[in-house]
Scaffold this active site. Structure first.
Site, short mmCIF file in Angstrom:
data_model
loop_
_atom_site.label_atom_id
_atom_site.label_comp_id
_atom_site.label_asym_id
_atom_site.label_seq_id
_atom_site.Cartn_x
_atom_site.Cartn_y
_atom_site.Cartn_z
N ASN A 1 -9.07 10.36 15.66
CA ASN A 1 -8.96 9.60 14.40
C ASN A 1 -10.29 9.41 13.68
O ASN A 1 -10.48 8.43 12.95
CB ASN A 1 -8.32 8.22 14.65
CG ASN A 1 -6.99 8.35 15.35
OD1 ASN A 1 -6.17 9.20 14.95
ND2 ASN A 1 -6.77 7.57 16.39
N ARG A 2 -11.25 10.32 13.91
CA ARG A 2 -12.57 10.25 13.27
C ARG A 2 -13.34 8.98 13.65
O ARG A 2 -14.28 8.60 12.97
CB ARG A 2 -12.45 10.34 11.72
CG ARG A 2 -11.80 11.63 11.25
CD ARG A 2 -12.67 12.82 11.64
NE ARG A 2 -12.19 14.10 11.16
CZ ARG A 2 -11.60 15.03 11.93
NH1 ARG A 2 -11.40 14.82 13.21
NH2 ARG A 2 -11.23 16.19 11.41
N MET A 3 -12.90 8.34 14.75
CA MET A 3 -13.61 7.13 15.21
C MET A 3 -14.59 7.53 16.32
O MET A 3 -14.48 7.12 17.48
CB MET A 3 -12.59 6.08 15.71
CG MET A 3 -11.70 5.56 14.60
SD MET A 3 -12.67 4.68 13.35
CE MET A 3 -12.82 3.09 14.16
N LYS B 1 -9.50 19.18 13.21
CA LYS B 1 -9.40 19.20 14.67
C LYS B 1 -9.51 17.77 15.16
O LYS B 1 -10.29 17.00 14.61
CB LYS B 1 -10.57 20.05 15.19
CG LYS B 1 -10.64 20.18 16.67
CD LYS B 1 -11.79 21.10 17.07
CE LYS B 1 -12.07 20.91 18.55
NZ LYS B 1 -13.25 21.62 19.00
#
Ligand SMILES: Cc1cc2nc3c(=O)[nH]c(=O)nc-3n(C[C@H](O)[C@H](O)[C@H](O)COP(=O)(O)O)c2cc1C
Length: 215
Positions: free
Chosen positions: A192-194, A10
């Site tokens: 972006n998992r940031m 997600k």
């Protein structure tokens, strides 16, 4: 049997957490996030939190309890002092609380020291509970093995009779813990998992140090 979940993915895009939105005291930020979660249709049981303790067997154990109050001092929940968690906390009162509000893509992780709540505060909260919950506290030796569902129902009937027409007082083995935080981390999912991670750590002079952590 097996099921591959590797394509469960997600993108978190709802919010951001910037230093410019972080007050000096993390309890203030907790309040902002909590009130938002509490008012949000995307969050069910906003006050359900996971607490983890280190058990007498040396293993950490997580379980969900309900946050019943927070103040500048800390976070309060209620339970049975003789339960597995009660025994664990008596041995090591370093515990961790966490909230995950999936709909808001937010997580809060609180490390702290659990202290037995003042008796008058536990009495006051117990008093406010419905009779059924009060009797439940008497009837359940939380975390003990029971022979059957019937045994539990029989215990409840016994205490219903015992207290019939009488005030149901708080059992001494049931009450609150106040968790005084030493660090509180706020996690906001980002693309972006940031993700944004801001951690507050309590300093010797009781001020809070704020740091951004790498996601
Ligand atoms: C949504 C939810 C709320 C719960 N609230 C409490 C609570 O406030 N206090 C409590 O003692 N147990 C609560 N429980 C049960 C605990 O998760 C746990 O089963 C119980 O406290 C025994 O844990 P222990 O054997 O590790 O001590 C709740 C469970 C759920 C799923």
């Amino acid at each position: 049997m097996s099921k591959d979940l590797s394509n469960y993915r997600k993108s978190y895009e709802r919010h951001e957490l910037l230093e410019s939105n972080c007050p000096e005291n993390p309890i203030e930020l907790f309040q902002t996030w909590f009130l938002n979660a509490d008012n949000s249709e995307l969050v069910d049981e906003s006050n359900a939190m996971t607490i983890s303790s280190i058990g007498l067997d040396g293993f950490p154990k997580n379980r969900v309890v309900l946050l019943k109050k927070y103040t500048w001092e800390g976070f309060i929940f209620y339970t049975n002092y003789n339960s597995e968690k009660g025994k664990a906390i008596a041995d090591n009162n370093n515990i961790c609380l966490s909230f995950f509000w999936a709909g808001l893509e937010q997580q809060i992780i609180i490390k702290g020291k659990a202290e037995i709540l003042a008796e008058n505060l536990s009495d006051g909260y117990f008093e406010s509970r419905p009779d059924g919950s009060k009797l439940g506290a008497w009837s359940s030796n939380q975390s003990e093995v029971v022979s059957s569902r019937q045994e539990l129902d029989d215990n409840l009937s016994t205490f219903e009779k015992k207290f019939e027409g009488e005030e149901i007082l708080r059992p001494k083995h049931w009450g609150g813990y106040l968790v005084k935080p030493i660090s509180i981390e706020f996690w906001q999912g980002r693309p972006n998992r940031m993700h944004d991670r801001i951690r507050y750590s309590l300093q010797k002079d009781f001020s809070w140090k704020l740091e951004r952590l790498s996601p």
